[in-house]
Design an enzyme around this catalytic site. Sequence first.
Site, PDB file in Angstrom:
ATOM      1  N   CYS A  22       0.833  -1.211   0.000  1.00  0.00           N
ATOM      2  CA  CYS A  22       0.000   0.000   0.000  1.00  0.00           C
ATOM      3  C   CYS A  22       0.869   1.264   0.000  1.00  0.00           C
ATOM      4  CB  CYS A  22      -0.935   0.015   1.207  1.00  0.00           C
ATOM      5  SG  CYS A  22      -2.001   1.479   1.241  1.00  0.00           S
ATOM      6  N   LYS A  61       1.722  -9.423  -0.572  1.00  0.00           N
ATOM      7  CA  LYS A  61       1.671  -8.556  -1.745  1.00  0.00           C
ATOM      8  C   LYS A  61       2.591  -7.376  -1.478  1.00  0.00           C
ATOM      9  CE  LYS A  61      -1.353  -6.060  -4.912  1.00  0.00           C
ATOM     10  NZ  LYS A  61      -1.023  -4.630  -4.808  1.00  0.00           N
ATOM     11  N   ASN A 124       0.920  -8.118 -10.987  1.00  0.00           N
ATOM     12  CA  ASN A 124      -0.109  -7.093 -10.794  1.00  0.00           C
ATOM     13  C   ASN A 124       0.377  -5.764 -11.368  1.00  0.00           C
ATOM     14  OD1 ASN A 124      -0.975  -4.932  -8.187  1.00  0.00           O
ATOM     15  ND2 ASN A 124      -2.506  -5.788  -9.551  1.00  0.00           N
ATOM     16  N   GLY A 125      -0.551  -5.036 -11.982  1.00  0.00           N
ATOM     17  CA  GLY A 125      -0.222  -3.705 -12.486  1.00  0.00           C
ATOM     18  C   GLY A 125      -0.626  -3.512 -13.931  1.00  0.00           C
ATOM     19  N   ASP A 126      -1.582  -2.615 -14.171  1.00  0.00           N
ATOM     20  CA  ASP A 126      -2.006  -2.213 -15.517  1.00  0.00           C
ATOM     21  C   ASP A 126      -2.760  -3.283 -16.288  1.00  0.00           C
ATOM     22  OD1 ASP A 126      -0.798   0.182 -14.976  1.00  0.00           O
ATOM     23  OD2 ASP A 126       0.961  -0.152 -16.252  1.00  0.00           O
ATOM     24  N   ARG A 149      -7.331  -1.810 -10.027  1.00  0.00           N
ATOM     25  CA  ARG A 149      -8.206  -0.673 -10.331  1.00  0.00           C
ATOM     26  C   ARG A 149      -9.098  -0.891 -11.550  1.00  0.00           C
ATOM     27  NH1 ARG A 149      -4.020   3.674 -11.205  1.00  0.00           N
ATOM     28  NH2 ARG A 149      -2.748   1.844 -11.610  1.00  0.00           N
TER      29      ARG A 149
END
Length: 256
Positions: A22, A61, A124-126, A149
């Site tokens: 985070c 994570k 993870n990411g995009d 997201r």
Amino acid sequence: LVAAAQYAAAQNPDFIDINWGCPVKKIVSKGAGSAILQDIPKMVALTAAVVKAVNLPVTVKTRLGWESANKPIVEVAERLQDVGIQAIAIHGRTRAQQYGGEADWTLIGEVKNNPRMTIPVIGNGDINSAEKALAYRDRYGVDAIMVGRAAIGNPWIFSQIRHYLETGEELPLPDVAERVRISRIQLERSIAWKGEHIALLEIRKHWASYFKGLPNFKPFKMRLMETLSVDDVQRILDEIEVYYYGIASQEINQKS
């Protein structure tokens, strides 16, 4: 952390996940979340304590590192595996990036292809489409893909990805009636969890995504963003369904 993990374990979950990723300021300012990437020995020690404290799989994570000059994720993944975590999810950004710029998956791939790594590595990411999920899985060899997201206001992205991975074919977007139905469920469950006022405020960031691509949606969106009444939201959703059903019917008649 140990107390929290033991409390969580008492609720009989399938596993305990530690979020060392985070980037939010109010979290990082307390030394939590991705702030721990500034002190890797402490990160490893705290994770080891949680692993020892519960009789459940523990996962982590995290991010590539604290800033661009320091991305120790390959070493971090090894050390966390050595103290007993059962899987690691890696967001391809540093804390300094927050959610900006493009996620760097090359280091995620290095972690996965490290011969010392035996636990699942989750990328993870995009990931915002089924095509990208397949391409990144194949390119970097990860065991799984995590969507963040891109699921806001778009919960069907998971079924789209699964369908594409299984068949190679794109799953059509849901019709307006289905979008309305799912948005109602989200609102109702959010109200049950957090109360009406907070639920109505939090769902505002979802409306544009739920109805993305619909022509002439802006007036409906503005009303949804302004209202603080659940009854008003339900009436507006009724109007949306009727309005776009009418447009669809007209298009069908014109084609006929």
